[in-house]
Design an enzyme around this catalytic site. Structure first.
Site, PDB file in Angstrom:
ATOM      1  N   SER A  51     -12.896  40.258 -19.376  1.00  0.00           N
ATOM      2  CA  SER A  51     -13.094  39.065 -20.203  1.00  0.00           C
ATOM      3  C   SER A  51     -14.402  38.357 -19.876  1.00  0.00           C
ATOM      4  O   SER A  51     -14.622  37.957 -18.732  1.00  0.00           O
ATOM      5  CB  SER A  51     -11.947  38.072 -19.989  1.00  0.00           C
ATOM      6  OG  SER A  51     -10.811  38.537 -20.633  1.00  0.00           O
TER       7      SER A  51
ATOM      8  N   HIS B 162     -14.047  39.706 -25.790  1.00  0.00           N
ATOM      9  CA  HIS B 162     -14.086  41.177 -25.791  1.00  0.00           C
ATOM     10  C   HIS B 162     -14.678  41.623 -27.135  1.00  0.00           C
ATOM     11  O   HIS B 162     -14.000  41.578 -28.163  1.00  0.00           O
ATOM     12  CB  HIS B 162     -12.680  41.776 -25.605  1.00  0.00           C
ATOM     13  CG  HIS B 162     -12.106  41.536 -24.242  1.00  0.00           C
ATOM     14  ND1 HIS B 162     -12.030  42.530 -23.285  1.00  0.00           N
ATOM     15  CD2 HIS B 162     -11.603  40.420 -23.673  1.00  0.00           C
ATOM     16  CE1 HIS B 162     -11.491  42.025 -22.186  1.00  0.00           C
ATOM     17  NE2 HIS B 162     -11.219  40.751 -22.399  1.00  0.00           N
TER      18      HIS B 162
ATOM     19  N   HIS C  70      -5.477  45.461 -24.041  1.00  0.00           N
ATOM     20  CA  HIS C  70      -4.395  44.958 -23.187  1.00  0.00           C
ATOM     21  C   HIS C  70      -3.069  45.232 -23.887  1.00  0.00           C
ATOM     22  O   HIS C  70      -3.001  45.192 -25.124  1.00  0.00           O
ATOM     23  CB  HIS C  70      -4.529  43.447 -22.978  1.00  0.00           C
ATOM     24  CG  HIS C  70      -5.872  43.006 -22.463  1.00  0.00           C
ATOM     25  ND1 HIS C  70      -6.940  42.775 -23.288  1.00  0.00           N
ATOM     26  CD2 HIS C  70      -6.312  42.767 -21.203  1.00  0.00           C
ATOM     27  CE1 HIS C  70      -7.989  42.398 -22.567  1.00  0.00           C
ATOM     28  NE2 HIS C  70      -7.644  42.395 -21.300  1.00  0.00           N
TER      29      HIS C  70
ATOM     30  N   TYR D 175      -0.607  43.231 -23.987  1.00  0.00           N
ATOM     31  CA  TYR D 175      -0.095  42.034 -24.666  1.00  0.00           C
ATOM     32  C   TYR D 175      -0.656  41.888 -26.086  1.00  0.00           C
ATOM     33  O   TYR D 175      -0.139  41.122 -26.894  1.00  0.00           O
ATOM     34  CB  TYR D 175      -0.371  40.753 -23.837  1.00  0.00           C
ATOM     35  CG  TYR D 175      -1.833  40.410 -23.642  1.00  0.00           C
ATOM     36  CD1 TYR D 175      -2.615  39.900 -24.669  1.00  0.00           C
ATOM     37  CD2 TYR D 175      -2.444  40.587 -22.403  1.00  0.00           C
ATOM     38  CE1 TYR D 175      -3.950  39.584 -24.490  1.00  0.00           C
ATOM     39  CE2 TYR D 175      -3.777  40.279 -22.200  1.00  0.00           C
ATOM     40  CZ  TYR D 175      -4.529  39.779 -23.257  1.00  0.00           C
ATOM     41  OH  TYR D 175      -5.854  39.479 -23.069  1.00  0.00           O
ATOM     42  N   GLU D 176      -1.731  42.658 -26.388  1.00  0.00           N
ATOM     43  CA  GLU D 176      -2.278  42.619 -27.763  1.00  0.00           C
ATOM     44  C   GLU D 176      -1.383  43.415 -28.712  1.00  0.00           C
ATOM     45  O   GLU D 176      -1.592  43.404 -29.922  1.00  0.00           O
ATOM     46  CB  GLU D 176      -3.688  43.218 -27.785  1.00  0.00           C
ATOM     47  CG  GLU D 176      -4.720  42.414 -27.028  1.00  0.00           C
ATOM     48  CD  GLU D 176      -6.061  43.139 -26.980  1.00  0.00           C
ATOM     49  OE1 GLU D 176      -6.783  43.108 -27.982  1.00  0.00           O
ATOM     50  OE2 GLU D 176      -6.371  43.745 -25.926  1.00  0.00           O
TER      51      GLU D 176
ATOM     52  N   ALA E  70     -11.307  39.598 -15.216  1.00  0.00           N
ATOM     53  CA  ALA E  70     -11.175  38.197 -14.832  1.00  0.00           C
ATOM     54  C   ALA E  70      -9.786  38.058 -14.227  1.00  0.00           C
ATOM     55  O   ALA E  70      -8.827  38.623 -14.752  1.00  0.00           O
ATOM     56  CB  ALA E  70     -11.316  37.315 -16.064  1.00  0.00           C
TER      57      ALA E  70
ATOM     58  N   MET F 245      -4.225  40.706 -16.098  1.00  0.00           N
ATOM     59  CA  MET F 245      -3.381  41.347 -17.119  1.00  0.00           C
ATOM     60  C   MET F 245      -3.918  42.707 -17.554  1.00  0.00           C
ATOM     61  O   MET F 245      -3.719  43.117 -18.700  1.00  0.00           O
ATOM     62  CB  MET F 245      -3.271  40.425 -18.344  1.00  0.00           C
ATOM     63  CG  MET F 245      -2.839  39.013 -18.019  1.00  0.00           C
ATOM     64  SD  MET F 245      -2.872  37.974 -19.480  1.00  0.00           S
ATOM     65  CE  MET F 245      -2.760  36.337 -18.744  1.00  0.00           C
ATOM     66  N   SER F 246      -4.638  43.364 -16.660  1.00  0.00           N
ATOM     67  CA  SER F 246      -5.263  44.624 -17.090  1.00  0.00           C
ATOM     68  C   SER F 246      -5.491  45.556 -15.906  1.00  0.00           C
ATOM     69  O   SER F 246      -4.860  45.438 -14.864  1.00  0.00           O
ATOM     70  CB  SER F 246      -6.616  44.311 -17.755  1.00  0.00           C
ATOM     71  OG  SER F 246      -7.532  43.809 -16.803  1.00  0.00           O
TER      72      SER F 246
ATOM     73  N   ASN G 286     -10.096  31.373 -11.828  1.00  0.00           N
ATOM     74  CA  ASN G 286      -9.225  30.189 -11.701  1.00  0.00           C
ATOM     75  C   ASN G 286      -8.309  30.373 -10.501  1.00  0.00           C
ATOM     76  O   ASN G 286      -8.087  31.498 -10.059  1.00  0.00           O
ATOM     77  CB  ASN G 286      -8.374  30.019 -12.968  1.00  0.00           C
ATOM     78  CG  ASN G 286      -7.527  31.237 -13.259  1.00  0.00           C
ATOM     79  OD1 ASN G 286      -8.061  32.278 -13.683  1.00  0.00           O
ATOM     80  ND2 ASN G 286      -6.241  31.142 -13.026  1.00  0.00           N
TER      81      ASN G 286
ATOM     82  N   HIS H  50      -7.716  30.179 -21.129  1.00  0.00           N
ATOM     83  CA  HIS H  50      -8.658  31.287 -21.359  1.00  0.00           C
ATOM     84  C   HIS H  50     -10.099  30.770 -21.493  1.00  0.00           C
ATOM     85  O   HIS H  50     -11.044  31.448 -21.069  1.00  0.00           O
ATOM     86  CB  HIS H  50      -8.234  32.061 -22.613  1.00  0.00           C
ATOM     87  CG  HIS H  50      -8.989  33.349 -22.811  1.00  0.00           C
ATOM     88  ND1 HIS H  50      -8.989  34.360 -21.882  1.00  0.00           N
ATOM     89  CD2 HIS H  50      -9.792  33.767 -23.828  1.00  0.00           C
ATOM     90  CE1 HIS H  50      -9.756  35.356 -22.319  1.00  0.00           C
ATOM     91  NE2 HIS H  50     -10.246  35.018 -23.499  1.00  0.00           N
TER      92      HIS H  50
HETATM   93  O1  LIG Z   1      -9.656  42.009 -19.585  1.00  0.00           O
HETATM   94  P1  LIG Z   1      -9.413  41.030 -18.493  1.00  0.00           P
HETATM   95  O2  LIG Z   1      -8.402  41.500 -17.510  1.00  0.00           O
HETATM   96  O3  LIG Z   1     -10.683  40.576 -17.819  1.00  0.00           O
HETATM   97  O4  LIG Z   1      -8.834  39.723 -19.201  1.00  0.00           O
HETATM   98  C1  LIG Z   1      -8.304  38.607 -18.510  1.00  0.00           C
HETATM   99  C2  LIG Z   1      -6.829  38.721 -18.392  1.00  0.00           C
HETATM  100  C3  LIG Z   1      -6.388  38.290 -19.762  1.00  0.00           C
HETATM  101  O5  LIG Z   1      -6.562  39.294 -20.693  1.00  0.00           O
HETATM  102  C4  LIG Z   1      -7.295  37.212 -20.097  1.00  0.00           C
HETATM  103  C5  LIG Z   1      -6.741  35.902 -19.718  1.00  0.00           C
HETATM  104  O6  LIG Z   1      -7.650  34.892 -19.974  1.00  0.00           O
HETATM  105  O7  LIG Z   1      -8.470  37.471 -19.304  1.00  0.00           O
HETATM  106  N1  LIG Z   2      -2.034  36.713 -15.131  1.00  0.00           N
HETATM  107  C1  LIG Z   2      -3.208  36.099 -15.022  1.00  0.00           C
HETATM  108  N2  LIG Z   2      -4.287  36.647 -15.587  1.00  0.00           N
HETATM  109  C2  LIG Z   2      -5.457  36.004 -15.437  1.00  0.00           C
HETATM  110  N3  LIG Z   2      -6.673  36.339 -15.873  1.00  0.00           N
HETATM  111  C3  LIG Z   2      -7.525  35.368 -15.458  1.00  0.00           C
HETATM  112  N4  LIG Z   2      -6.870  34.431 -14.765  1.00  0.00           N
HETATM  113  C4  LIG Z   2      -5.571  34.808 -14.739  1.00  0.00           C
HETATM  114  C5  LIG Z   2      -4.400  34.233 -14.147  1.00  0.00           C
HETATM  115  O1  LIG Z   2      -4.410  33.184 -13.520  1.00  0.00           O
HETATM  116  N5  LIG Z   2      -3.246  34.932 -14.320  1.00  0.00           N
END
Ligand SMILES: O=P(O)(O)O[C@@H]1C[C@H](O)[C@@H](CO)O1
Ligand SMILES: Nc1nc2[nH]cnc2c(=O)[nH]1
Length: 291
Positions: free
Chosen positions: A35, A66, A88, A90-91, A118, A221-222, A245, A259
């Protein structure tokens, strides 16, 4: 999710044939940008890019930050392919679609996969803006049976029961740390355990406390599915998490995660991450352009 969603060798090959008919680049390194981290692709020289929507078999990126393009080019003479945007679960993508590009990369001749993401920090000592070299991961969806290797094994890619120890290449991790020393940025570089959760919600406080007890340093989440598939087919893997964060672990804390903040922090560190990844690619052993 059913194994009927599994993707056949023919489908990967169709995507590979299409890409090879459109570009002369024969990458040895693939980079999946997390991200807000897609700017690295913009620094590639002799670029050729393809929208995911034009590539046979590729799903579409739907997440803000993205872009949804595959960019081929050279980084200081080393041929790379960059995913500006990943997929992802979740999409709504199946786990097979999430990892589809990795097998396409394998068939394109890629030997090393670099993943970035991220992530929120669980470790007390981490700060926003830190960069974590991924030492290992906990793959929660995988532990629960949501695995891109489910279904009949394709022996052309790898074994039925692949090991998952030592997946994040030790030499590349050391190289990255040495480069950080040379760049004078070690004060915000960490090495730790990334945990993948399904998302799209961020963690509840009880969940964050559980992850802390489990030894997780950063959560996102990835990444885990792509790394699993890359390792299964024998690729070398290196991963970085940008800590965007702090995950709230106290009921006294009124902060929440969103986000937009994640994208802002990604922007703040994007230049340093680009430099770090570029230096890693320059200094790692690549059998370039011999596809
Ligand atoms: O593709 P990433 O893992 O960098 O994306 C992060 C995790 C979630 O998809 C999203 C949350 O803001 O960013
Ligand atoms: N699950 C999760 N994914 C993230 N992606 C970026 N920050 C976070 C977070 O705090 N939790």
């Amino acid at each position: 999710m059913h194994c009927k969603d599994q993707i056949s060798h023919k489908d990967y090959q169709r995507s590979v044939d299409w890409l090879q008919s459109k570009t002369q680049h024969r990458p040895k390194v693939a980079i999946i940008c997390g991200s807000g981290l897609g700017m690295l692709a913009d620094t590639l020289q002799c670029q050729e890019s393809f929208k995911y929507s034009d590539i046979p078999g590729f799903p579409q990126s739907t997440v803000q930050g993205h872009i949804g393009r595959l960019v081929f080019g050279e980084l200081k003479g080393k041929t790379c392919v960059c995913m500006q945007g990943r997929f992802h679960m979740y999409e709504g993508h199946s786990i097979y679609k999430v990892t589809f590009p990795v097998r396409v990369f394998k068939l394109l001749g890629v030997e090393t996969l670099i993943v970035t993401n991220a992530a929120g920090s669980i470790a007390e000592s981490y700060h926003c803006g830190d960069v974590m070299i991924i030492r290992d991961h906990i793959n929660f969806p995988g532990l629960a049976g949501l695995n891109p290797l489910n279904g009949p094994n394709d022996d052309k890619f790898g074994p039925r029961f692949p090991p998952m120890s030592g997946v994040y290449d030790k030499d590349l991790r050391k190289l990255a740390f040495d480069i950080c020393k040379r760049m004078g940025v070690t004060q915000f570089v960490q090495e730790g355990v990334y945990c993948m959760v399904g998302g799209p919600n961020f963690e509840s406080i009880a969940e964050a406390r559980l992850l802390h007890k489990l030894g997780v340093d950063a959560v996102g989440m990835s990444t885990a599915p792509e790394v699993l598939v890359a390792s299964h087919c024998g690729m070398r893997v290196f991963g970085l998490s940008l800590i965007t964060n702090k995950v709230v672990k106290s009921y006294e804390d009124s902060e929440t995660t969103n986000h937009e903040t994640i994208l802002e922090v990604s922007k703040m560190r994007s230049e340093m991450l680009q430099k770090l990844i570029t230096e890693i690619i320059i200094h790692m052993d690549i059998n370039n352009n011999q596809a």
